[in-house]
Design an enzyme around this catalytic site. Structure first.
Site, PDB file in Angstrom:
ATOM      1  N   LYS A  47      62.283  52.617  36.979  1.00  3.89           N
ATOM      2  CA  LYS A  47      63.322  51.606  37.239  1.00  3.89           C
ATOM      3  C   LYS A  47      62.882  50.632  38.334  1.00  3.89           C
ATOM      4  CE  LYS A  47      66.785  54.481  38.076  1.00  3.89           C
ATOM      5  NZ  LYS A  47      66.156  55.786  37.837  1.00  3.89           N
ATOM      6  N   ARG A  86      75.800  55.737  39.005  1.00  2.00           N
ATOM      7  CA  ARG A  86      75.146  56.970  38.569  1.00  2.00           C
ATOM      8  C   ARG A  86      76.173  58.004  38.135  1.00  2.00           C
ATOM      9  NH1 ARG A  86      70.069  56.299  41.870  1.00  2.00           N
ATOM     10  NH2 ARG A  86      68.583  57.860  41.198  1.00  2.00           N
ATOM     11  N   ARG A 103      53.760  59.200  42.338  1.00  2.00           N
ATOM     12  CA  ARG A 103      54.318  57.977  42.951  1.00  2.00           C
ATOM     13  C   ARG A 103      53.993  57.902  44.444  1.00  2.00           C
ATOM     14  NH1 ARG A 103      60.309  56.446  41.747  1.00  2.00           N
ATOM     15  NH2 ARG A 103      60.788  58.582  42.351  1.00  2.00           N
ATOM     16  N   ARG A 144      57.532  59.948  48.817  1.00  2.00           N
ATOM     17  CA  ARG A 144      58.934  60.201  49.150  1.00  2.00           C
ATOM     18  C   ARG A 144      59.173  61.698  49.321  1.00  2.00           C
ATOM     19  NH1 ARG A 144      62.581  56.898  44.825  1.00  2.00           N
ATOM     20  NH2 ARG A 144      63.808  58.798  45.029  1.00  2.00           N
ATOM     21  N   ARG A 186      67.268  66.732  40.916  1.00  2.00           N
ATOM     22  CA  ARG A 186      67.586  65.338  40.586  1.00  2.00           C
ATOM     23  C   ARG A 186      67.756  65.178  39.074  1.00  2.00           C
ATOM     24  NH1 ARG A 186      62.760  62.404  43.375  1.00  2.00           N
ATOM     25  NH2 ARG A 186      63.619  60.524  42.456  1.00  2.00           N
TER      26      ARG A 186
HETATM   27  P1  AMP Z   1      66.469  56.544  43.771  1.00  2.00           P
HETATM   28  O1  AMP Z   1      65.600  55.809  44.738  1.00  2.00           O
HETATM   29  O2  AMP Z   1      67.276  55.630  42.897  1.00  2.00           O
HETATM   30  O3  AMP Z   1      65.719  57.593  42.998  1.00  2.00           O
HETATM   31  O4  AMP Z   1      67.553  57.333  44.670  1.00  2.00           O
HETATM   32  C1  AMP Z   1      67.152  58.340  45.590  1.00  2.00           C
HETATM   33  C2  AMP Z   1      68.324  59.241  45.919  1.00  2.00           C
HETATM   34  O5  AMP Z   1      69.372  58.470  46.545  1.00  2.00           O
HETATM   35  C3  AMP Z   1      69.000  59.891  44.722  1.00  2.00           C
HETATM   36  O6  AMP Z   1      68.333  61.085  44.312  1.00  2.00           O
HETATM   37  C4  AMP Z   1      70.390  60.170  45.277  1.00  2.00           C
HETATM   38  O7  AMP Z   1      70.391  61.314  46.117  1.00  2.00           O
HETATM   39  C5  AMP Z   1      70.645  58.944  46.138  1.00  2.00           C
HETATM   40  N1  AMP Z   1      71.307  57.883  45.341  1.00  2.00           N
HETATM   41  C6  AMP Z   1      70.788  56.685  44.958  1.00  2.00           C
HETATM   42  N2  AMP Z   1      71.675  55.979  44.240  1.00  2.00           N
HETATM   43  C7  AMP Z   1      72.796  56.746  44.158  1.00  2.00           C
HETATM   44  C8  AMP Z   1      74.061  56.590  43.536  1.00  2.00           C
HETATM   45  N3  AMP Z   1      74.366  55.509  42.815  1.00  2.00           N
HETATM   46  N4  AMP Z   1      74.962  57.613  43.678  1.00  2.00           N
HETATM   47  C9  AMP Z   1      74.690  58.704  44.394  1.00  2.00           C
HETATM   48  N5  AMP Z   1      73.509  58.924  44.986  1.00  2.00           N
HETATM   49  C10 AMP Z   1      72.564  57.967  44.879  1.00  2.00           C
END
Ligand code: AMP
Length: 212
Positions: free
Chosen positions: A13, A88, A123, A156, A167
């Site tokens: 993404k 989400r 990554r 990360r 996740r």
């Molecule tokens: P990402 O960088 O999009 O993979 O997000 C990393 C982490 O941030 C996720 O695994 C969640 O713990 C948190 N996170 C990001 N976006 C959301 C969302 N819309 N709702 C809840 N948690 C989120």
């Protein structure tokens, strides 16, 4: 154009978001990036989010929705935005509607689950400019160094195998229902994300061009 980018962790993404911004000039809003910035700066929001993110759990809806609401109220968003990693959950999607935000399409990056772990474990991220690399699929020119700004790349904390399993479970249980949610509203655009970065970008552009 207001776009939502859907897809499991590791689908690409962030990578495709950068390509969409390049071509369509929309504002990129990544909830994951906003949380990571707050965690790096040790803000109250960052401290709260960290409790969940390090376990591979979603941050509670109330916290996330308020954060996105503030961001969408900023004037740059009126020219069009792309939400990467939000909504989400169904309640998050409903809140977006309650905010009166008009969404033009929800683009779902479809990737076989067997590929996700490899994409996530390879990554590497830039802490300064947010650029994302993969040690095999899109390595930086100089190992461990960001091509764009020269910062030292990092992995990360939540990209380890244990956290990735949670996740993916969270994705299956809470995010997957959004596909049907947006399909019913005739807003869903499915895009094959199994190929190379370039192939996927071509699919994304084709889908968005046909939609416009
Ligand atoms: P990402 O960088 O999009 O993979 O997000 C990393 C982490 O941030 C996720 O695994 C969640 O713990 C948190 N996170 C990001 N976006 C959301 C969302 N819309 N709702 C809840 N948690 C989120």
């Amino acid at each position: 154009m207001n776009i939502i980018l859907l897809g499991p962790p590791g689908a690409g993404k962030g990578t495709q978001a950068a390509k969409i911004v390049e071509k369509y000039g929309v504002v990129h809003i990544s909830t994951g990036d906003i949380f990571r910035k707050n965690m790096a700066e040790d803000t109250p929001l960052g401290k709260k989010a960290k409790e969940y993110i390090e376990k591979g759990l979603l941050v509670p809806d109330e916290i996330t929705v308020n954060m996105v609401k503030d961001r969408l109220a900023q004037p740059d968003c009126s020219a069009g935005y792309m939400l990467d990693g939000f909504p989400r959950t169904i309640p998050q999607a409903e809140s977006l509607e309650e905010m009166g935000q008009k969404i033009d399409c929800a683009l779902d990056l479809e990737v076989d689950y067997s590929m996700l772990i490899d994409r996530i474990s390879g990554r590497r991220m830039c802490p300064d400019c947010g650029a994302s690399y993969h040690i095999k699929n899109s390595p930086p020119k100089k190992e461990g160094i960001c091509d764009k700004c020269g910062a030292k790349l990092y992995q990360r904390d939540d990209d380890n195998e244990e956290t990735v399993k949670s996740r993916l479970k969270e994705y299956d249980e809470k995010t997957l229902p959004l596909i049907e949610f947006y399909q019913k509203k005739n807003l869903l655009l499915k895009v094959d994300g199994n190929g190379t970065i370039e192939e996927t970008t071509a699919n994304v552009y084709k889908a968005l061009d046909s939609f416009k």
